[in-house]
Design a protein around this motif. Sequence first.
Motif, PDB file in Angstrom:
ATOM      1  N   MET A   1       0.640  -7.424 -23.289  1.00 27.58           N
ATOM      2  CA  MET A   1      -0.297  -7.470 -22.170  1.00 27.58           C
ATOM      3  C   MET A   1      -1.696  -7.770 -22.701  1.00 27.58           C
ATOM      4  N   SER A   2      -2.423  -8.643 -21.998  1.00 28.78           N
ATOM      5  CA  SER A   2      -3.768  -9.015 -22.424  1.00 28.78           C
ATOM      6  C   SER A   2      -4.719  -7.837 -22.308  1.00 28.78           C
ATOM      7  N   GLU A   3      -5.675  -7.744 -23.235  1.00 30.53           N
ATOM      8  CA  GLU A   3      -6.673  -6.684 -23.164  1.00 30.53           C
ATOM      9  C   GLU A   3      -7.734  -7.005 -22.111  1.00 30.53           C
ATOM     10  N   PHE A   4      -7.779  -8.234 -21.653  1.00 32.69           N
ATOM     11  CA  PHE A   4      -8.770  -8.637 -20.674  1.00 32.69           C
ATOM     12  C   PHE A   4      -8.225  -8.414 -19.271  1.00 32.69           C
ATOM     13  N   VAL A   5      -9.020  -7.729 -18.433  1.00 32.57           N
ATOM     14  CA  VAL A   5      -8.560  -7.377 -17.095  1.00 32.57           C
ATOM     15  C   VAL A   5      -9.328  -8.178 -16.053  1.00 32.57           C
ATOM     16  N   HIS A   6      -8.735  -8.243 -14.866  1.00 35.79           N
ATOM     17  CA  HIS A   6      -9.339  -8.982 -13.771  1.00 35.79           C
ATOM     18  C   HIS A   6      -9.287  -8.143 -12.511  1.00 35.79           C
ATOM     19  N   ASP A   7     -10.445  -7.885 -11.909  1.00 38.54           N
ATOM     20  CA  ASP A   7     -10.516  -7.163 -10.647  1.00 38.54           C
ATOM     21  C   ASP A   7     -10.465  -8.175  -9.514  1.00 38.54           C
ATOM     22  N   SER A   8      -9.385  -8.159  -8.764  1.00 39.91           N
ATOM     23  CA  SER A   8      -9.217  -9.112  -7.671  1.00 39.91           C
ATOM     24  C   SER A   8     -10.267  -8.861  -6.588  1.00 39.91           C
ATOM     25  N   VAL A   9     -10.975  -9.916  -6.224  1.00 37.72           N
ATOM     26  CA  VAL A   9     -12.055  -9.811  -5.246  1.00 37.72           C
ATOM     27  C   VAL A   9     -11.491  -9.827  -3.822  1.00 37.72           C
ATOM     28  N   MET A  10     -12.060  -8.995  -2.946  1.00 35.02           N
ATOM     29  CA  MET A  10     -11.679  -8.907  -1.527  1.00 35.02           C
ATOM     30  C   MET A  10     -10.165  -8.740  -1.374  1.00 35.02           C
ATOM     31  N   LEU A  11      -9.596  -7.914  -2.234  1.00 34.98           N
ATOM     32  CA  LEU A  11      -8.143  -7.785  -2.319  1.00 34.98           C
ATOM     33  C   LEU A  11      -7.530  -7.312  -1.001  1.00 34.98           C
ATOM     34  N   GLU A  12      -7.982  -6.183  -0.507  1.00 26.06           N
ATOM     35  CA  GLU A  12      -7.348  -5.599   0.680  1.00 26.06           C
ATOM     36  C   GLU A  12      -7.521  -6.477   1.917  1.00 26.06           C
ATOM     37  N   SER A  13      -8.733  -6.995   2.139  1.00 23.53           N
ATOM     38  CA  SER A  13      -8.957  -7.797   3.339  1.00 23.53           C
ATOM     39  C   SER A  13      -8.172  -9.102   3.285  1.00 23.53           C
ATOM     40  N   ALA A  14      -8.087  -9.721   2.106  1.00 20.65           N
ATOM     41  CA  ALA A  14      -7.335 -10.966   1.976  1.00 20.65           C
ATOM     42  C   ALA A  14      -5.858 -10.748   2.274  1.00 20.65           C
ATOM     43  N   VAL A  15      -5.287  -9.672   1.726  1.00 17.75           N
ATOM     44  CA  VAL A  15      -3.863  -9.392   1.932  1.00 17.75           C
ATOM     45  C   VAL A  15      -3.604  -8.940   3.367  1.00 17.75           C
ATOM     46  N   ASP A  16      -4.546  -8.213   3.953  1.00 23.94           N
ATOM     47  CA  ASP A  16      -4.408  -7.816   5.354  1.00 23.94           C
ATOM     48  C   ASP A  16      -4.258  -9.040   6.258  1.00 23.94           C
ATOM     49  N   TRP A  17      -5.074 -10.060   6.018  1.00 32.74           N
ATOM     50  CA  TRP A  17      -5.010 -11.278   6.828  1.00 32.74           C
ATOM     51  C   TRP A  17      -3.768 -12.105   6.512  1.00 32.74           C
ATOM     52  N   LEU A  18      -3.310 -12.048   5.276  1.00 35.08           N
ATOM     53  CA  LEU A  18      -2.212 -12.905   4.828  1.00 35.08           C
ATOM     54  C   LEU A  18      -0.855 -12.473   5.358  1.00 35.08           C
ATOM     55  N   VAL A  19      -0.517 -11.195   5.169  1.00 34.15           N
ATOM     56  CA  VAL A  19       0.849 -10.728   5.415  1.00 34.15           C
ATOM     57  C   VAL A  19       1.029 -10.336   6.881  1.00 34.15           C
ATOM     58  N   THR A  20       1.828 -11.123   7.578  1.00 32.37           N
ATOM     59  CA  THR A  20       2.110 -10.863   8.991  1.00 32.37           C
ATOM     60  C   THR A  20       3.581 -10.536   9.235  1.00 32.37           C
ATOM     61  N   GLU A  21       4.412 -10.778   8.230  1.00 33.38           N
ATOM     62  CA  GLU A  21       5.857 -10.587   8.366  1.00 33.38           C
ATOM     63  C   GLU A  21       6.391  -9.973   7.078  1.00 33.38           C
ATOM     64  N   ALA A  22       6.853  -8.732   7.153  1.00 36.24           N
ATOM     65  CA  ALA A  22       7.282  -8.008   5.952  1.00 36.24           C
ATOM     66  C   ALA A  22       8.448  -8.682   5.237  1.00 36.24           C
ATOM     67  N   SER A  23       9.263  -9.399   5.956  1.00 35.16           N
ATOM     68  CA  SER A  23      10.408 -10.078   5.338  1.00 35.16           C
ATOM     69  C   SER A  23      10.123 -11.557   5.087  1.00 35.16           C
ATOM     70  N   GLY A  24       8.857 -11.932   5.123  1.00 33.06           N
ATOM     71  CA  GLY A  24       8.481 -13.333   4.984  1.00 33.06           C
ATOM     72  C   GLY A  24       8.406 -13.822   3.547  1.00 33.06           C
ATOM     73  N   ILE A  25       8.113 -15.105   3.397  1.00 36.54           N
ATOM     74  CA  ILE A  25       7.954 -15.760   2.106  1.00 36.54           C
ATOM     75  C   ILE A  25       6.480 -16.127   1.950  1.00 36.54           C
ATOM     76  N   TYR A  26       5.874 -15.713   0.839  1.00 42.19           N
ATOM     77  CA  TYR A  26       4.452 -15.925   0.620  1.00 42.19           C
ATOM     78  C   TYR A  26       4.196 -16.596  -0.729  1.00 42.19           C
ATOM     79  N   ILE A  27       3.029 -17.219  -0.833  1.00 46.22           N
ATOM     80  CA  ILE A  27       2.630 -17.895  -2.068  1.00 46.22           C
ATOM     81  C   ILE A  27       1.260 -17.380  -2.504  1.00 46.22           C
ATOM     82  N   ASP A  28       1.169 -16.935  -3.755  1.00 47.91           N
ATOM     83  CA  ASP A  28      -0.109 -16.623  -4.387  1.00 47.91           C
ATOM     84  C   ASP A  28      -0.403 -17.799  -5.310  1.00 47.91           C
ATOM     85  N   GLY A  29      -1.249 -18.709  -4.847  1.00 50.81           N
ATOM     86  CA  GLY A  29      -1.480 -19.952  -5.589  1.00 50.81           C
ATOM     87  C   GLY A  29      -2.294 -19.788  -6.847  1.00 50.81           C
ATOM     88  N   THR A  30      -2.922 -18.625  -7.017  1.00 51.88           N
ATOM     89  CA  THR A  30      -3.759 -18.373  -8.199  1.00 51.88           C
ATOM     90  C   THR A  30      -3.438 -16.968  -8.702  1.00 51.88           C
TER      91      THR A  30
END
Length: 312
Positions: free
Chosen positions: A1-30
Amino acid sequence: MSEFVHDSVMLESAVDWLVTEASGIYIDGTFGRGGHSRSILSRLDAEGQLIGFDKDPAAVAVGRALMVEDTRFHMVWDSFVELRKGLDEIGAPGCHGILLDLGVSSPQLDDAERGFSFMHDGPLDMRMNPEAGVSAADWVNFTDETEIARVLWEYGEEKFSRRMARAIVQRRAEQPFTRTGDLAEVIKVANPRWEKYKHPATRAFQAIRIHINNELADLEKVLNAALEVLQPGGRLVVISFHSLEDRIVKRFMRDKSQGPKIPRGMPVLEKDIKRHLKVLVKGDKADQGEVRDNVRARSAVLRVAERLAGAV
């Protein structure tokens, strides 16, 4: 595991808007280090699936470890432009949502060996995938002065681009560039007017990185690709960090939500206008608490659009 960490920006709000279907198929492009992906997976049920994309082999290694940990996740070592490729690999015709967290990640900036940062001296590379393409060193050492100036102006909005390009060409004639610190120093000296609280090489380094990685052209491609793979009701969630990225996303969402331009005076019924998207979020910013905890969030802009049914 890399020693360098990344804090995902606007994590909760982005995922709140993204996920509308619990059994759906999603893409994290980055994918990065998987912050957004892990949050998405926590919202999915046993039938849900997530595909992660990244060009960075260090990120891909983290993603492959997550594949072992969670069989609902699939990692693709490629540009997010290849959305269809990822869906084909899991046998899915389309998806319910796409997340794009644009720009360079904290681990890439913090690791001097990656050559992204003027703050940490290291090999002058800047490639998201160090195993493909032209390095920043090769580019600054062999590109003509006019083209260097164009890139610094177009992708960095650097007003002293010509002075900097001239300084780079003059210095490389004596000794080729191999280190980030060396290039940053030459650019700093060539910059006659420093912006307050900003390193004088900031815009130039941003421009070279964007050019080396074809970032803006790939962004335009992935936005169009998203329309082809998003199912009706599926959402496109984009977090950008500078004006050039955000301008492209804003224009795309606006144009696809308004439909084609109709000549003035031509009688057209509202129901006959083909709109591809409905804009849900027009440019949210991170809250003060997140900006206080993570300075990178200060420039983040969140935009969200939903795929409409019936558009072709």
